[in-house]
Design a protein around this motif. Structure first.
Motif, PDB file in Angstrom:
ATOM      1  N   LEU A 117      -1.127  -0.621   7.714  1.00  0.00           N
ATOM      2  CA  LEU A 117      -1.960  -0.873   6.540  1.00  0.00           C
ATOM      3  C   LEU A 117      -3.372  -1.252   6.943  1.00  0.00           C
ATOM      4  CD1 LEU A 117       0.650  -2.837   4.418  1.00  0.00           C
ATOM      5  CD2 LEU A 117      -0.211  -0.554   3.919  1.00  0.00           C
ATOM      6  N   ARG A 165       3.440   2.111  -0.375  1.00  0.00           N
ATOM      7  CA  ARG A 165       2.248   1.785   0.417  1.00  0.00           C
ATOM      8  C   ARG A 165       2.369   2.342   1.830  1.00  0.00           C
ATOM      9  NH1 ARG A 165      -0.279  -3.965  -0.841  1.00  0.00           N
ATOM     10  NH2 ARG A 165      -0.382  -3.921   1.396  1.00  0.00           N
ATOM     11  N   ALA A 193      -0.326   4.846   3.396  1.00  0.00           N
ATOM     12  CA  ALA A 193      -1.027   4.484   4.624  1.00  0.00           C
ATOM     13  C   ALA A 193      -0.903   5.585   5.669  1.00  0.00           C
ATOM     14  CB  ALA A 193      -0.500   3.160   5.166  1.00  0.00           C
ATOM     15  N   VAL A 246      -3.620   0.300  -0.462  1.00  0.00           N
ATOM     16  CA  VAL A 246      -3.132  -0.196   0.830  1.00  0.00           C
ATOM     17  C   VAL A 246      -3.933  -1.405   1.299  1.00  0.00           C
ATOM     18  CG1 VAL A 246      -2.310   2.099   1.492  1.00  0.00           C
ATOM     19  CG2 VAL A 246      -4.580   1.337   2.253  1.00  0.00           C
TER      20      VAL A 246
END
Length: 299
Positions: free
Chosen positions: A10, A100, A104, A188
């Motif tokens: 992230l 997420r 990412a 993110v």
């Protein structure tokens, strides 16, 4: 594949270029198709036909159970597209973590400019060129977000989320989104609202239906359409949408999904409101493959 932790991933994805690069022969904008699955992409043969001949215009990312050990033929577009994953349970907030994680990974490729979340039960309703142009030419993002006063809407709000999130800001919507690169980076990078959801959206909150709708409504509502491009039928009620078997798949049904409603697209009225649909079972695959060339105009 990579060996980065979620935190490292992230962090790295949050620093990728935010400015859309000028397309050139060395940099063609791509759509990232992100599949959130339990195991294999069950309708893969249909997607294979959808992607065929469009190499260089798409990327594929698959987040499946870390315990899934199935294999994918080397000739498949899904070969080698699994990302490092973690276990995901229906209704649990770790669904947001998986979304997420997919975003990412996709952001690490600067060519990816649009991001689509799909499940193993999703199908495309149009051919690749139609969907690609619709997404790339859109001036908006597509995250469904609405205020629902009932128990399964506002009733899931936790007052302990204040002052970061107020009840008046609480929104609900479909998990299945279609967004641009700018919003993907913001998602993110979110360290304000995600921790609040992670701490307080539990035990029947169903964060996958509330986190992105609420986040986007608070911070990014100007560019959001407040609708999803993924058709799903909740008319029968219950915790899960309608499922479609072999006998449900007819030419008339697919035509209805493709052009059966009206909506706004870049300020104009259109009858193309959904590019994808769910929830189709593996038994429906043979009919989907039969009708795809005729109805969806697959090559």
């Amino acid at each position: 594949m990579h060996n980065m932790s979620d935190e490292e991933l992230l962090w790295k994805a949050s620093m990728v270029p935010k400015i859309k690069e000028i397309p050139s022969k060395h940099h063609t904008p791509k759509v990232a198709f992100m599949f959130l699955t339990k195991g294999p992409v069950l309708l893969a043969p249909l997607w294979e036909k959808f992607f065929k001949g469009n190499e260089g215009l798409f990327s594929i990312y698959v987040h499946s159970s870390p315990y899934f050990n199935g294999t994918v033929p080397q000739s498949s577009v899904f070969h080698g597209r699994r990302i490092p994953s973690k276990e995901v349970r229906w209704g649990d907030f770790n669904l947001i973590g998986a979304e997420r994680r997919l975003l990412a990974n996709a952001l690490l490729d600067s060519s990816n400019q649009r991001f689509v979340l799909l499940s193993e039960a999703c199908i495309p309703l149009f051919n690749f060129s139609t969907i690609y142009k619709y997404l790339m030419n859109s001036t908006q993002t597509f995250i469904e977000a609405y205020d629902f006063p009932g128990q399964v809407g506002r009733g899931r709000y936790n007052p302990r989320m204040k002052p970061y999130i107020k009840l008046s800001q609480w929104r609900k919507g479909s998990q299945w989104f279609q967004i641009d690169r700018a919003l993907a980076i913001e998602i993110v990078s979110d360290q304000r609202y995600y921790p609040v959801f992670k701490k307080y959206c539990r035990n029947g909150c169903y964060g996958d239906e509330h986190y992105l709708p609420t986040l986007v409504s608070i911070k990014f509502w100007e560019r959001n359409s407040n609708r999803t491009l993924t058709w799903v039928d909740w008319s029968k009620g219950g915790a899960h949408p309608s499922r479609y078997m072999r006998m449900n798949v007819t030419i008339g049904f697919l035509k209805k999904l493709r052009h059966g409603s009206m909506c706004q697209y870049n300020g104009e009225t259109t009858n193309i409101c959904h590019l994808f649909a769910r929830k189709f079972m593996p038994h429906a695959l043979d009919r989907l493959l039969r009708f795809a060339p005729q109805i969806m105009q697959f090559n």
